[in-house]
Design a protein around this motif. Structure first.
Motif, PDB file in Angstrom:
ATOM      1  N   SER A 181       0.843  -1.193   0.000  1.00  0.00           N
ATOM      2  CA  SER A 181       0.000   0.000   0.000  1.00  0.00           C
ATOM      3  C   SER A 181       0.881   1.246   0.000  1.00  0.00           C
ATOM      4  O   SER A 181       2.056   1.202   0.311  1.00  0.00           O
ATOM      5  CB  SER A 181      -0.930  -0.026   1.212  1.00  0.00           C
ATOM      6  OG  SER A 181      -0.159  -0.102   2.381  1.00  0.00           O
ATOM      7  N   ASN A 182       0.263   2.346  -0.358  1.00  0.00           N
ATOM      8  CA  ASN A 182       0.978   3.617  -0.461  1.00  0.00           C
ATOM      9  C   ASN A 182       0.328   4.660   0.413  1.00  0.00           C
ATOM     10  O   ASN A 182      -0.846   4.576   0.730  1.00  0.00           O
ATOM     11  CB  ASN A 182       0.963   4.129  -1.898  1.00  0.00           C
ATOM     12  CG  ASN A 182       1.699   3.228  -2.843  1.00  0.00           C
ATOM     13  OD1 ASN A 182       2.661   2.571  -2.476  1.00  0.00           O
ATOM     14  ND2 ASN A 182       1.240   3.178  -4.071  1.00  0.00           N
ATOM     15  N   LYS A 183       1.097   5.665   0.769  1.00  0.00           N
ATOM     16  CA  LYS A 183       0.577   6.866   1.402  1.00  0.00           C
ATOM     17  C   LYS A 183       0.621   7.929   0.314  1.00  0.00           C
ATOM     18  O   LYS A 183       1.588   8.019  -0.431  1.00  0.00           O
ATOM     19  CB  LYS A 183       1.461   7.286   2.570  1.00  0.00           C
ATOM     20  CG  LYS A 183       1.526   6.263   3.680  1.00  0.00           C
ATOM     21  CD  LYS A 183       2.490   6.746   4.748  1.00  0.00           C
ATOM     22  CE  LYS A 183       2.664   5.692   5.815  1.00  0.00           C
ATOM     23  NZ  LYS A 183       3.692   6.060   6.785  1.00  0.00           N
ATOM     24  N   SER A 184      -0.426   8.725   0.220  1.00  0.00           N
ATOM     25  CA  SER A 184      -0.441   9.720  -0.844  1.00  0.00           C
ATOM     26  C   SER A 184      -1.198  10.962  -0.423  1.00  0.00           C
ATOM     27  O   SER A 184      -1.927  10.962   0.561  1.00  0.00           O
ATOM     28  CB  SER A 184      -1.065   9.138  -2.109  1.00  0.00           C
ATOM     29  OG  SER A 184      -2.399   8.772  -1.876  1.00  0.00           O
ATOM     30  N   SER A 199       2.965  10.217  -3.957  1.00  0.00           N
ATOM     31  CA  SER A 199       2.695   8.883  -3.434  1.00  0.00           C
ATOM     32  C   SER A 199       4.000   8.288  -2.912  1.00  0.00           C
ATOM     33  O   SER A 199       5.035   8.387  -3.577  1.00  0.00           O
ATOM     34  CB  SER A 199       2.120   8.001  -4.549  1.00  0.00           C
ATOM     35  OG  SER A 199       1.903   6.702  -4.092  1.00  0.00           O
ATOM     36  N   ILE A 200       3.951   7.691  -1.721  1.00  0.00           N
ATOM     37  CA  ILE A 200       5.138   7.099  -1.103  1.00  0.00           C
ATOM     38  C   ILE A 200       4.831   5.648  -0.761  1.00  0.00           C
ATOM     39  O   ILE A 200       3.832   5.356  -0.102  1.00  0.00           O
ATOM     40  CB  ILE A 200       5.536   7.866   0.175  1.00  0.00           C
ATOM     41  CG1 ILE A 200       5.867   9.322  -0.165  1.00  0.00           C
ATOM     42  CG2 ILE A 200       6.708   7.191   0.867  1.00  0.00           C
ATOM     43  CD1 ILE A 200       6.203  10.172   1.031  1.00  0.00           C
ATOM     44  N   ASP A 201       5.715   4.740  -1.201  1.00  0.00           N
ATOM     45  CA  ASP A 201       5.569   3.331  -0.834  1.00  0.00           C
ATOM     46  C   ASP A 201       5.735   3.192   0.668  1.00  0.00           C
ATOM     47  O   ASP A 201       6.588   3.860   1.262  1.00  0.00           O
ATOM     48  CB  ASP A 201       6.621   2.469  -1.533  1.00  0.00           C
ATOM     49  CG  ASP A 201       6.364   2.313  -3.014  1.00  0.00           C
ATOM     50  OD1 ASP A 201       5.215   2.523  -3.447  1.00  0.00           O
ATOM     51  OD2 ASP A 201       7.318   1.975  -3.729  1.00  0.00           O
ATOM     52  N   GLU A 202       4.954   2.295   1.262  1.00  0.00           N
ATOM     53  CA  GLU A 202       5.054   2.108   2.709  1.00  0.00           C
ATOM     54  C   GLU A 202       6.193   1.192   3.114  1.00  0.00           C
ATOM     55  O   GLU A 202       6.559   1.170   4.269  1.00  0.00           O
ATOM     56  CB  GLU A 202       3.729   1.595   3.265  1.00  0.00           C
ATOM     57  CG  GLU A 202       2.678   2.672   3.302  1.00  0.00           C
ATOM     58  CD  GLU A 202       1.477   2.289   4.144  1.00  0.00           C
ATOM     59  OE1 GLU A 202       1.390   1.139   4.615  1.00  0.00           O
ATOM     60  OE2 GLU A 202       0.617   3.152   4.330  1.00  0.00           O
TER      61      GLU A 202
END
Length: 128
Positions: free
Chosen positions: A2-5, A19-22
């Protein structure tokens, strides 16, 4: 994975998505939406974004960062876009709060932890 965006809007118009990979990895940054700006410009943008993050007192995430600069943001100068990208990274990585309505200034980074960190280090030196 999942990503944080987050999506930010420069002055309410120019959209920048981050968007940043977790999962942790070597820090990397990739762009979409910078067509016509040349490869050299993208390399300069990465360095400027990292510098803006550090200057504002934030850490560079140890993860893969993907940035999409919408065509609507191209009317703003590269400095405005770089600052919006840096703010997006700080927000998506959990280091800063999302501004109301996702709107960011076209001029400077509004979120700043540099003073907080400097004071914290000075207190540690005095107390330690």
């Amino acid at each position: 994975m999942s990503n944080k965006s987050c999506n930010l809007f420069i002055e309410g118009k120019g959209k920048v998505s981050v968007s940043i990979d977790e999962h942790p990895s070597m820090p990397s940054m990739s762009f979409t939406g910078l067509q016509g700006r040349g490869m050299g410009r993208a390399v300069e943008e990465k360095a400027a974004i990292r510098c803006a993050l550090r200057q504002a007192g934030f850490d560079i995430p140890m993860a893969n960062v993907r940035i999409d600069v919408d065509k609507s943001a191209h009317e703003y100068g590269h400095k405005c876009i770089e600052n919006a990208c840096a703010q997006g990274i700080a927000i998506a990585s959990g280091q800063a709060e999302m501004p109301a309505d996702g709107r960011v200034s076209a001029v400077e980074i509004d979120i700043d932890r540099s003073e907080e960190r400097r004071v914290g280090k000075e207190c540690w030196r005095v107390g330690g």
